[in-house]
Design a protein around this motif. Sequence first.
Motif, PDB file in Angstrom:
ATOM      1  N   GLU A  96       2.525   1.784  -3.411  1.00  0.00           N
ATOM      2  CA  GLU A  96       1.573   2.113  -4.285  1.00  0.00           C
ATOM      3  C   GLU A  96       1.130   3.692  -3.982  1.00  0.00           C
ATOM      4  OE1 GLU A  96      -0.803   2.272  -7.464  1.00  0.00           O
ATOM      5  OE2 GLU A  96       0.506   0.783  -6.898  1.00  0.00           O
ATOM      6  N   GLU A  97       1.033   3.936  -2.757  1.00  0.00           N
ATOM      7  CA  GLU A  97       0.600   5.713  -2.442  1.00  0.00           C
ATOM      8  C   GLU A  97       1.948   6.367  -3.076  1.00  0.00           C
ATOM      9  OE1 GLU A  97       0.272   5.654   1.645  1.00  0.00           O
ATOM     10  OE2 GLU A  97      -1.808   4.785   1.378  1.00  0.00           O
TER      11      GLU A  97
ATOM     12  N   LYS B 201       0.692  -1.238  -0.003  1.00  0.00           N
ATOM     13  CA  LYS B 201      -0.027   0.182   0.063  1.00  0.00           C
ATOM     14  C   LYS B 201       0.782   1.332   0.132  1.00  0.00           C
ATOM     15  CE  LYS B 201      -3.789   2.477   2.576  1.00  0.00           C
ATOM     16  NZ  LYS B 201      -4.906   2.203   3.565  1.00  0.00           N
TER      17      LYS B 201
ATOM     18  N   ARG C  89       3.859   5.586  -5.225  1.00  0.00           N
ATOM     19  CA  ARG C  89       4.045   5.647  -6.651  1.00  0.00           C
ATOM     20  C   ARG C  89       3.154   6.615  -7.264  1.00  0.00           C
ATOM     21  NH1 ARG C  89       0.993   2.731 -10.405  1.00  0.00           N
ATOM     22  NH2 ARG C  89       2.118   2.270 -12.516  1.00  0.00           N
TER      23      ARG C  89
END
Length: 147
Positions: free
Chosen positions: A80-81, A77, A83
């Motif tokens: 992804e954040e 997570k 990114r």
Amino acid sequence: MAAESSLLTPDWSLLVTVGVFLLVAYLLNVLVFKPVLAVLDERARRTGGIRQMLGGYDQRLAEYEAALRAGRVAAAKLVEERRAAALQRRSEIIESAKQAASAEVAAATQALTAQVAAVKETLARDAEHLAASIAGTILGRQIGTPR
């Protein structure tokens, strides 16, 4: 019939057989069964603690694996954040660069337009002077330059 009745009537051989059987059962119990059962009981007693430890180990392993999975999910997570934030920042930088490039192109275009106008004016004046000079040379007299 007398032979048949002697087979069915108990005699001393039956008592001897029962006695030998009881003696063998007692000896087996004392020499084999009790030591084997004592060894099995001791083994169960010693492995009981290990089994409890293994049960605790299994529980701790399950907790560790659950924490590991949760950590992986949290890490994924977070990645992804970050990114998404990086892509957003990249888009902002690209947009800023496009705007800066557009501003530079506009400034350069404006400067070029001003230079072209100045050069056209200079060329027009020079062309008039040159035309007057050529005409004066060909005609043999001085021709006034227009203002």
